[in-house]
Design an enzyme around this catalytic site. Structure first.
Site, PDB file in Angstrom:
ATOM      1  CE  LYS A   2      58.258   7.539 -83.880  1.00  0.00           C
ATOM      2  NZ  LYS A   2      57.662   8.828 -84.269  1.00  0.00           N
TER       3      LYS A   2
ATOM      4  NE  ARG B 259      47.296   9.316 -87.232  1.00  0.00           N
ATOM      5  CZ  ARG B 259      47.658  10.519 -87.633  1.00  0.00           C
ATOM      6  NH1 ARG B 259      47.095  11.062 -88.697  1.00  0.00           N
ATOM      7  NH2 ARG B 259      48.583  11.206 -86.961  1.00  0.00           N
TER       8      ARG B 259
HETATM    9  N1  BES Z   1      54.204   8.086 -81.111  1.00  0.00           N
HETATM   10  C1  BES Z   1      54.293   9.080 -82.113  1.00  0.00           C
HETATM   11  C2  BES Z   1      53.972  10.474 -81.573  1.00  0.00           C
HETATM   12  C3  BES Z   1      55.033  11.108 -80.719  1.00  0.00           C
HETATM   13  C4  BES Z   1      56.185  11.603 -81.277  1.00  0.00           C
HETATM   14  C5  BES Z   1      54.814  11.268 -79.372  1.00  0.00           C
HETATM   15  C6  BES Z   1      57.133  12.219 -80.480  1.00  0.00           C
HETATM   16  C7  BES Z   1      55.746  11.903 -78.580  1.00  0.00           C
HETATM   17  C8  BES Z   1      56.903  12.371 -79.133  1.00  0.00           C
HETATM   18  C9  BES Z   1      53.309   8.792 -83.244  1.00  0.00           C
HETATM   19  O1  BES Z   1      53.101   7.465 -83.528  1.00  0.00           O
HETATM   20  C10 BES Z   1      53.878   9.420 -84.464  1.00  0.00           C
HETATM   21  O2  BES Z   1      54.900   8.986 -84.896  1.00  0.00           O
HETATM   22  N2  BES Z   1      53.200  10.433 -84.989  1.00  0.00           N
HETATM   23  C11 BES Z   1      53.658  11.118 -86.139  1.00  0.00           C
HETATM   24  C12 BES Z   1      52.472  11.351 -87.043  1.00  0.00           C
HETATM   25  C13 BES Z   1      52.837  11.848 -88.402  1.00  0.00           C
HETATM   26  C14 BES Z   1      53.564  10.787 -89.185  1.00  0.00           C
HETATM   27  C15 BES Z   1      51.574  12.255 -89.120  1.00  0.00           C
HETATM   28  C16 BES Z   1      54.254  12.441 -85.692  1.00  0.00           C
HETATM   29  O3  BES Z   1      53.721  13.056 -84.757  1.00  0.00           O
HETATM   30  O4  BES Z   1      55.264  12.830 -86.233  1.00  0.00           O
HETATM   31 MN    MN Z   2      54.536   6.686 -84.872  1.00  0.00          MN
END
Ligand code: BES
Ligand code: MN
Ligand code: ZN
Length: 499
Positions: free
Chosen positions: A279, A353
């Site tokens: 990230k 997931r």
């Molecule tokens: N934990 C995150 C989702 C998230 C991001 C929650 C920001 C709250 C604030 C999750 O694991 C994630 O990174 N999801 C990705 C999925 C994508 C790679 C398909 C996302 O939402 O960007």
């Molecule tokens: Mn994630």
């Protein structure tokens, strides 16, 4: 903090503070009118002199009124509407709570439960009041060298003129306290930093909770156990971390042995760096909250034990840390889930997931009445619904309706998004049975589509709490404890224990 029910003539009650609402339009009515009479018109005088008009949010603290046994009277403006909405009601209770938290009184008598709140009976508005006050008094300072001083106020009395209200008030008070105990636990687990709250910490916390309550049974599966069960998807997430993954199971048996259990499954990523699909660094600290689904499961357990609901409940927490390293899962890796389905991991940041799917397959063995998973799953959900509403998807319309109405009643709302078949194709992979991402469109829906491949054996719903589990920003940032009120209300409804 203690809550008790109180009846009797307001002016004769000895206490640190009487909290009374003043409305904008109708002049003094109800408890305010009664007190005004007792003190020879001093409340009406305050209104007349312009010190308080009853406008929503106004407050005025009066000391030593003649004819009134209480040391103080706190007047709160309740606005001019004949009936208050949930928002307005909570705001005025928050205002009263904030004044009392800072103030000198050690106990207070609240008359706000007699205010008319749209669509709420005495039980439900009183419970909302208890929960809102507890929210205001929550503190998280365990990592501060200088603790904030404990508020002087220790006791709240919920007042009603009518003794016949006693039952509803007592039920509201017991339920409200239990739910708030759960919410507090969820907030605290969520607020803990990632270096403290690891999967191992959550497992220890689970065992500690089970020790406190004889109704609870807890079991912790370690990586070896999960490997034996074939949980290759869950384990692929903890591959890159020095912290081993844990699968925690709580069982609460309040029902009869033949009652099918309700199952809750929480996403417990104790820190989500994204893994190799790392990230951006801005605000990455917030990914300590990526275990708030798991934390909410802990909170619900605590609330259910507190209320001794006559239901059977199984809770699963899929706990892991998502880190990049030489042993981490790489984009393009293919893993085999417990269900036997193979998964092409195209993005290691879509890890929620991956841990949930194996926990959801594991849930089958409990022959569930329903399964609800709770997860901070997608940033897309924050884009769609913002910070006020949780996303809801699932494979069973009846279950979804129950959750939506529970959210309404608990003032912890969710909104349904479609899980139409058309979206499933976005998860097609040429190399494995399914890909773990579905492209830029409808990210919340394709995440739920992924989960739906593992939940065909039972009625299932998924709550995406990415926007609602915590608040960002300055001084007031922190975990909210949502959706503990929604889920607890759902279980209260299942137990038929409400009003
Ligand atoms: N934990 C995150 C989702 C998230 C991001 C929650 C920001 C709250 C604030 C999750 O694991 C994630 O990174 N999801 C990705 C999925 C994508 C790679 C398909 C996302 O939402 O960007
Ligand atoms: Mn994630
Ligand atoms: Zn995550």
């Amino acid at each position: 903090m203690e809550f008790k029910v109180k009846h009797g003539a307001l002016e004769t009650i000895k206490s640190g503070c009487l909290v009374v609402a003043i409305t904008d339009a109708r002049g003094l009515s109800g408890p305010a009118a009664q007190l005004d009479k007792a003190c020879g018109g001093m409340l009406a005088a305050a209104v007349k002199h312009g010190d308080i008009s009853g406008k929503a949010g106004q407050t005025l603290m009066l000391f030593g009124l003649p004819g009134i046994a209480a040391a103080r009277v706190l007047l709160i403006g309740a606005g001019k509407d004949a009936e208050l909405g949930d928002r307005a009601f909570r705001k005025l209770v928050q205002k009263a709570g904030a004044m009392l938290k800072e103030g000198g009184a050690t106990d207070a008598v609240l008359t706000l439960g007699s205010l008319p709140v749209k669509g709420r009976d005495l039980y439900s508005r009183t419970r909302l009041m208890v929960e809102t006050l507890r929210d205001t008094f929550y503190q998280f300072d365990q990592f501060k060298s200088k603790k904030s001083p404990a508020p002087r106020l220790k006791k709240f009395y919920l007042w009603s003129a009518d003794k016949a209200d006693g039952d509803a008030l007592n039920r509201a008070l017991v339920h409200g306290q239990a739910i708030s105990d759960g919410v507090d636990l969820t907030r605290t687990l969520g607020n803990l930093p990632g270096n403290v709250c690891t999967p191992t910490y959550l497992a220890k916390e689970a065992k500690a909770l089970a020790k406190l309550h004889k109704e609870l049974e807890v079991e912790v599966l370690d990586e070896k156990d999960m490997k034996a069960l074939g949980m290759g998807s869950l384990l692929s997430v903890s591959n890159g971390s020095a912290e081993p993954a844990k699968l925690i199971r709580f069982s609460y048996n309040g029902g009869t042995p033949t009652d099918k259990p309700h199952v809750l499954v929480g996403k417990g990523i104790t820190f989500d760096t994204g893994g190799i699909s790392i990230k951006p660094s801005a605000n990455m600290d917030e990914m300590k909250y990526d275990m708030c689904g798991a934390a909410s499961v802990f909170g619900v357990i605590k609330a259910v034990v507190g209320m001794q609901l006559p239901i059977n409940l199984v809770c699963l927490v899929a706990a892991a840390e998502n880190m990049p390293s030489g042993t981490a899962t790489k984009p393009g890796d293919i893993v085999t889930s417990m269900s036997g389905q193979t998964i092409e991991v195209l993005n290691t940041d879509a890890e929620g997931r991956l841990v949930l799917c194996d926990a959801l397959t594991y849930a089958e063995r409990f022959n569930p009445a329903s399964v609800v998973d709770i997860a901070t799953l997608t940033g897309a959900c924050v884009v769609a619904l913002g910070a006020h509403t949780s996303g809801l998807l699932g494979n069973d319309d009846q279950l979804m309706q129950k959750l939506l109405s529970a959210g309404q009643r608990a003032d912890d709302r969710a909104w349904q998004l479609p899980l139409f078949d058309e979206y499933q194709e976005q998860l097609d992979s040429p190399f494995a049975d399914i890909a773990n991402i579905g492209g830029p469109k409808a990210g919340t829906i394709t995440a739920a589509c992924f989960l739906s491949r593992f939940t065909k054996a039972y009625p299932w719903a998924h709550l995406d709490i990415a926007g609602t589990a915590w608040t960002s920003g300055g001084k007031d940032k922190g975990a909210t404890g949502r959706p503990v009120p929604l889920l607890t209300q759902y279980l209260i409804d299942q137990a038929g224990a409400d009003a």
